[in-house]
Scaffold this motif. Structure first.
Motif, PDB file in Angstrom:
ATOM      1  N   ALA A  31      46.216  95.851  44.661  1.00  0.00           N
ATOM      2  CA  ALA A  31      46.032  95.303  43.300  1.00  0.00           C
ATOM      3  C   ALA A  31      45.239  96.287  42.300  1.00  0.00           C
ATOM      4  O   ALA A  31      45.626  96.281  40.963  1.00  0.00           O
ATOM      5  CB  ALA A  31      45.523  94.076  43.209  1.00  0.00           C
ATOM      6  N   LEU A  34      47.326  99.371  41.265  1.00  0.00           N
ATOM      7  CA  LEU A  34      48.376  98.885  40.457  1.00  0.00           C
ATOM      8  C   LEU A  34      47.731  98.926  38.896  1.00  0.00           C
ATOM      9  O   LEU A  34      48.556  99.277  37.948  1.00  0.00           O
ATOM     10  CB  LEU A  34      48.982  97.600  40.590  1.00  0.00           C
ATOM     11  CG  LEU A  34      50.175  97.407  41.550  1.00  0.00           C
ATOM     12  CD1 LEU A  34      50.637  96.041  41.559  1.00  0.00           C
ATOM     13  CD2 LEU A  34      51.362  98.182  40.833  1.00  0.00           C
ATOM     14  N   LYS A  35      46.597  98.108  38.927  1.00  0.00           N
ATOM     15  CA  LYS A  35      45.836  98.186  37.568  1.00  0.00           C
ATOM     16  C   LYS A  35      45.595  99.517  37.152  1.00  0.00           C
ATOM     17  O   LYS A  35      45.764  99.850  35.818  1.00  0.00           O
ATOM     18  CB  LYS A  35      44.599  97.145  37.827  1.00  0.00           C
ATOM     19  CG  LYS A  35      44.385  96.616  36.357  1.00  0.00           C
ATOM     20  CD  LYS A  35      43.733  95.277  36.381  1.00  0.00           C
ATOM     21  CE  LYS A  35      42.314  95.685  37.140  1.00  0.00           C
ATOM     22  NZ  LYS A  35      41.477  94.390  37.418  1.00  0.00           N
ATOM     23  N   ALA A  38      48.568 101.091  35.637  1.00  0.00           N
ATOM     24  CA  ALA A  38      49.009 100.638  34.359  1.00  0.00           C
ATOM     25  C   ALA A  38      47.963 101.043  33.327  1.00  0.00           C
ATOM     26  O   ALA A  38      48.591 101.451  32.050  1.00  0.00           O
ATOM     27  CB  ALA A  38      48.913  98.995  34.642  1.00  0.00           C
ATOM     28  N   LYS A  39      46.790 101.074  33.653  1.00  0.00           N
ATOM     29  CA  LYS A  39      45.810 101.725  32.425  1.00  0.00           C
ATOM     30  C   LYS A  39      46.173 102.968  32.014  1.00  0.00           C
ATOM     31  O   LYS A  39      46.047 103.607  30.900  1.00  0.00           O
ATOM     32  CB  LYS A  39      44.168 101.484  32.949  1.00  0.00           C
ATOM     33  CG  LYS A  39      44.045 100.202  32.900  1.00  0.00           C
ATOM     34  CD  LYS A  39      42.291  99.976  33.314  1.00  0.00           C
ATOM     35  CE  LYS A  39      41.861  98.568  33.272  1.00  0.00           C
ATOM     36  NZ  LYS A  39      40.583  98.426  33.957  1.00  0.00           N
ATOM     37  N   VAL A  41      48.902 104.681  32.374  1.00  0.00           N
ATOM     38  CA  VAL A  41      50.386 104.671  31.569  1.00  0.00           C
ATOM     39  C   VAL A  41      50.205 104.055  30.071  1.00  0.00           C
ATOM     40  O   VAL A  41      50.657 104.883  29.293  1.00  0.00           O
ATOM     41  CB  VAL A  41      51.399 103.639  32.168  1.00  0.00           C
ATOM     42  CG1 VAL A  41      52.632 103.558  31.406  1.00  0.00           C
ATOM     43  CG2 VAL A  41      51.844 104.301  33.521  1.00  0.00           C
ATOM     44  N   LEU A  42      49.319 103.202  29.916  1.00  0.00           N
ATOM     45  CA  LEU A  42      49.127 102.644  28.701  1.00  0.00           C
ATOM     46  C   LEU A  42      48.500 103.733  27.715  1.00  0.00           C
ATOM     47  O   LEU A  42      48.699 104.111  26.762  1.00  0.00           O
ATOM     48  CB  LEU A  42      48.422 101.370  28.519  1.00  0.00           C
ATOM     49  CG  LEU A  42      49.070 100.278  29.349  1.00  0.00           C
ATOM     50  CD1 LEU A  42      48.240  99.016  29.617  1.00  0.00           C
ATOM     51  CD2 LEU A  42      50.513  99.701  28.477  1.00  0.00           C
ATOM     52  N   LEU A  43      47.307 104.582  28.520  1.00  0.00           N
ATOM     53  CA  LEU A  43      46.370 105.199  27.438  1.00  0.00           C
ATOM     54  C   LEU A  43      47.338 106.411  27.348  1.00  0.00           C
ATOM     55  O   LEU A  43      47.201 106.991  26.044  1.00  0.00           O
ATOM     56  CB  LEU A  43      45.265 105.779  28.368  1.00  0.00           C
ATOM     57  CG  LEU A  43      43.971 104.751  28.784  1.00  0.00           C
ATOM     58  CD1 LEU A  43      43.097 105.154  29.898  1.00  0.00           C
ATOM     59  CD2 LEU A  43      43.401 104.928  27.288  1.00  0.00           C
ATOM     60  N   ASN A  46      50.212 105.635  24.890  1.00  0.00           N
ATOM     61  CA  ASN A  46      49.530 105.846  23.475  1.00  0.00           C
ATOM     62  C   ASN A  46      49.201 107.034  22.777  1.00  0.00           C
ATOM     63  O   ASN A  46      49.518 107.255  21.721  1.00  0.00           O
ATOM     64  CB  ASN A  46      48.223 104.679  23.172  1.00  0.00           C
ATOM     65  CG  ASN A  46      47.566 104.715  21.893  1.00  0.00           C
ATOM     66  OD1 ASN A  46      48.357 104.132  20.895  1.00  0.00           O
ATOM     67  ND2 ASN A  46      46.667 105.097  21.683  1.00  0.00           N
TER      68      ASN A  46
END
Ligand SMILES: Cc1cc2nc3c(=O)[nH]c(=O)nc-3n(C[C@H](O)[C@H](O)[C@H](O)COP(=O)(O)OP(=O)(O)OC[C@H]3O[C@@H](n4cnc5c(N)ncnc54)[C@H](O)[C@@H]3O)c2cc1C
Lengths: 67, 570
Positions: A31, A34-35, A38-39, A41-43, A46
């Motif tokens: 878990a 995965l997080k 995700a972080k 990908v988002l960073l 952006n």
């Protein structure tokens, strides 16, 4: 002109970056891993700041195109 | 259970239509005296159109459902004569906070710039506006409301609609030319026509508790993800009138709705959240939310409005607000058809404009619901990643989605609008956005103006007919043909607007002393704007031209050919 996803080799030292990624994930339960992904990908999305380029990457990553 | 509000009871009365063998005919029947049916009936009445309004109950909404009324709904209510009551009774708010566990990660301000008659939002229990609309309908005297009249059968014939209505004295039949189905999410009219209501149910349950307490929380929308007092789920706190607070607890799909509604269970959840504060329970219910809509909202002589046409999850406050905007969009069109100034095909534009509006509401509330209720481990990871980043990283705050609050739909691409790049319009490169907001289709923004030395609001001056707003500089001459437009059928009322008082040749002049109307409507000297009877923009020109204005009005009335123009004119 619209930007495109760069897929040619661009990293000076790919082995070192790969190692850094592995080190960050090595001891994480699923878990948390995965997080972390995700972080990242988002960073990075952006940072790219161009949704069309991110969508191109998404298409390649999810196998909808071979780039 | 409610303690702060007592539902009014409206008497059932037997009427002449119920005589055995009678089949009375009514031009317009509205089914359902909920928020949307009442809005439609009052809107029609302000336009001089009588209607028969049938409701299966004998009171307004029981218990609280909608609480957030958006700026556009308040402006519509103002046009209908009840807007001021929202401001007096309701709670005006514009700030919100999002918490992750026990930390605040994000605060927003809906930036209420000054110079609007109405704020971004007013919170108010749904039964209040319903009660005021019943009063307003009585005052206008054109709506016959029949309580305890339940529509059971609806059959569409060639030239009319036939209904069966069940009452305490048994059933009776009536016919009508136009039927407005405002009978809510479980619409019987929809069932009678056998129409499919397609969409998705979200696998989650929410406990809605309304609590009476004197609390010192600020008047803000507070949303928690994974708070210590309700781990793993989300909670929303919002203030309403009468010291009532709305608290939503996310429960998850496996929760047992009956068990969750038990007072002991609810009280223990509330105590965990509110501590030893004094509070009383006002209302409790458990909901599953869904997003669904009909394919089309017009079916011949039957038109669907509000929840009967589309249902959304409440995150983003789009159900009631969207339904009020349906009524705002449809009623002037129906009035024009009944008056004979528009062809019946104008009603097709209700679909053209409100189906995309419903899709926008469904899209936004689905996105919020997906954020609040992640579908699998990966979507939960992304959601939590956004929340954890949002404390430090400004970019992530814009991804936090606990409800995107309802904005009016701009009717982009509506067939009723004259695009800016058409002959007679502003020459624009294809696809370029219009200079200045609003674009044709969108509602007029509000602004303070003065008329005859008295302060007023631009929207109130627009009123509910076609209006040509013409921006003048102190020394521009007045076009001679302006006054003639006011004498046509349907009339186009000229409104002049200038930064300072000047000669207006006897026509009404708005003084835009602060320049806010000019800034918000994109006005420079010479700009001409044509507004529709629902205050949405029909066309914009850099200079006034009477022929272009008439053509744009006809287009807004759905008149597309010369033949149609003659038929409507005769
Ligand atoms: C928990 C919750 C919170 C919400 N919060 C918000 C919010 O903050 N903002 C917002 O905009 N929306 C909100 N909504 C949505 C909002 O309540 C609905 O969208 C709104 O009530 C729809 O109005 P309506 O008139 O279409 O339907 P309804 O309010 O359901 O009214 C339908 C009417 O038709 C009558 N009727 C039904 N069948 C018949 C029949 N066969 N014959 C005659 N009459 C009939 C009913 O008695 C009723 O009076 C919320 C909803 C819920 C559940």
């Amino acid at each position: 002109m619209t930007a495109h996803l760069e897929t040619g080799p661009r990293l000076d030292d790919p082995d070192a970056l790969y190692e850094a990624l592995m080190a960050a994930y090595r001891d994480l339960p699923d878990a948390e891993a995965l997080k972390l992904s995700a972080k990242l990908v988002l960073l990075l999305a952006n940072h790219i700041g161009d949704a069309a380029v991110v969508r191109e990457a998404l298409a390649i990553a999810s196998g909808r195109t071979d780039g | 259970m409610p303690k702060t509000y007592e539902n009014p009871r409206f008497d059932y009365r037997r009427c002449a239509d119920q005589q055995p063998g009678a089949v009375a005919h009514h031009p317009v029947v509205v089914v359902g005296a909920g928020l949307v049916g009442l809005t439609a009936a009052v809107d029609l009445a302000t336009r001089g159109v009588p209607c028969l309004l049938l409701d299966d109950d004998d009171t307004v909404s029981f218990g609280s459902r909608a609480i957030c009324f958006s700026k556009r709904s308040l402006e519509i209510a103002d046009r209908l004569g009840v807007g001021g009551r929202f401001l007096e009774k309701g709670i005006t708010w514009n700030r919100g906070k999002v918490f992750l566990k026990d930390r605040e990660v994000y605060a927003f301000d809906l930036l209420p710039e000054p110079g609007h008659a109405y704020p971004a939002f007013v919170n108010l229990q749904q039964y209040y506006p319903e009660e005021w609309l019943v009063e307003r309908a009585r005052e206008l005297g054109l709506t016959e409301i029949r309580w305890k009249n339940r529509v059971t059968e609806v059959v569409q014939e060639d030239a009319r609609v036939r209904l069966t209505v069940e009452t305490p004295d048994g059933p009776y039949a009536i016919t009508c030319d136009w039927l407005l189905a405002c009978d809510g999410a479980r619409s019987q009219v929809r069932r009678c026509l056998g129409l499919e209501f397609k969409g998705q149910v979200f696998k989650d349950r929410f406990l809605i508790a309304d609590v009476i307490m004197k609390a010192d929380f600020p008047t803000e929308r507070w949303f928690w993800f994974d708070p210590p007092f309700h781990p793993g789920q989300s909670v929303l706190l919002h203030r309403q009138a009468d010291d009532v607070w709305r608290i939503d607890f996310q429960l998850g799909w496996d929760a047992d709705p009956e068990a969750e509604k038990q007072p002991e269970r609810v009280l223990s959840r509330l105590k965990a959240m509110l501590g030893e504060r004094d509070f009383e329970l006002e209302w409790v219910s458990v909901y599953t939310f869904q997003c669904r809509r009909l394919d089309r909202f017009r079916h011949g002589r039957i038109l669907f409005l509000g929840d009967s046409a589309h249902q959304v999850s409440p995150f983003g406050a789009r159900g009631g607000n969207g339904g009020m905007q349906d009524a705002d969009n449809l009623c002037w069109k129906l009035a024009a058809v009944l008056e004979g100034t528009a062809p019946e095909t104008l009603l097709d534009s209700y679909d053209d404009e409100r189906v995309p509006a419903a899709d926008d509401n469904i899209l936004n509330s689905t996105r919020s619901t997906d954020f609040i209720t992640p579908k699998n481990a990966a979507s939960r990871a992304f959601r939590d990643a956004v929340l954890e980043l949002s404390g430090q990283q400004a970019f992530a705050r814009r991804l936090v989605n606990s409800g995107r609050l309802s904005l009016p739909w701009g009717n982009a691409g509506s067939p009723l609008s004259t695009p800016c790049d058409e002959p007679g319009g502003v020459a624009l490169p294809p696809g370029a956005p219009c200079p200045g907001a609003p674009c044709p289709g969108a509602p007029c923004p509000d602004a303070p103006v003065e008329r005859d030395g008295r302060p007023d609001w631009l929207l109130r001056q627009l009123g509910d007919g076609f209006v040509l707003l013409l921006a003048l500089a102190p020394d521009t001459p007045l076009p001679a043909s302006l006054a003639a437009l006011a004498r046509e059928v349907p009339a186009i009322r000229p409104l002049l607007i200038a930064p300072a008082p000047r000669d207006a040749g006897g026509l009404p002049l708005l003084v835009d002393g602060q320049g806010l109307a000019a800034a918000r409507c994109g006005l420079v000297p010479g700009t001409a704007l044509l507004f529709r009877p629902d205050q949405h923009l029909a066309a914009r020109w850099p200079a006034f031209d009477a022929a272009a204005v008439r053509a744009a009005r006809d287009r807004a009335l759905g008149i597309v050919s010369d033949q149609e123009r003659k038929a409507v004119a005769s």
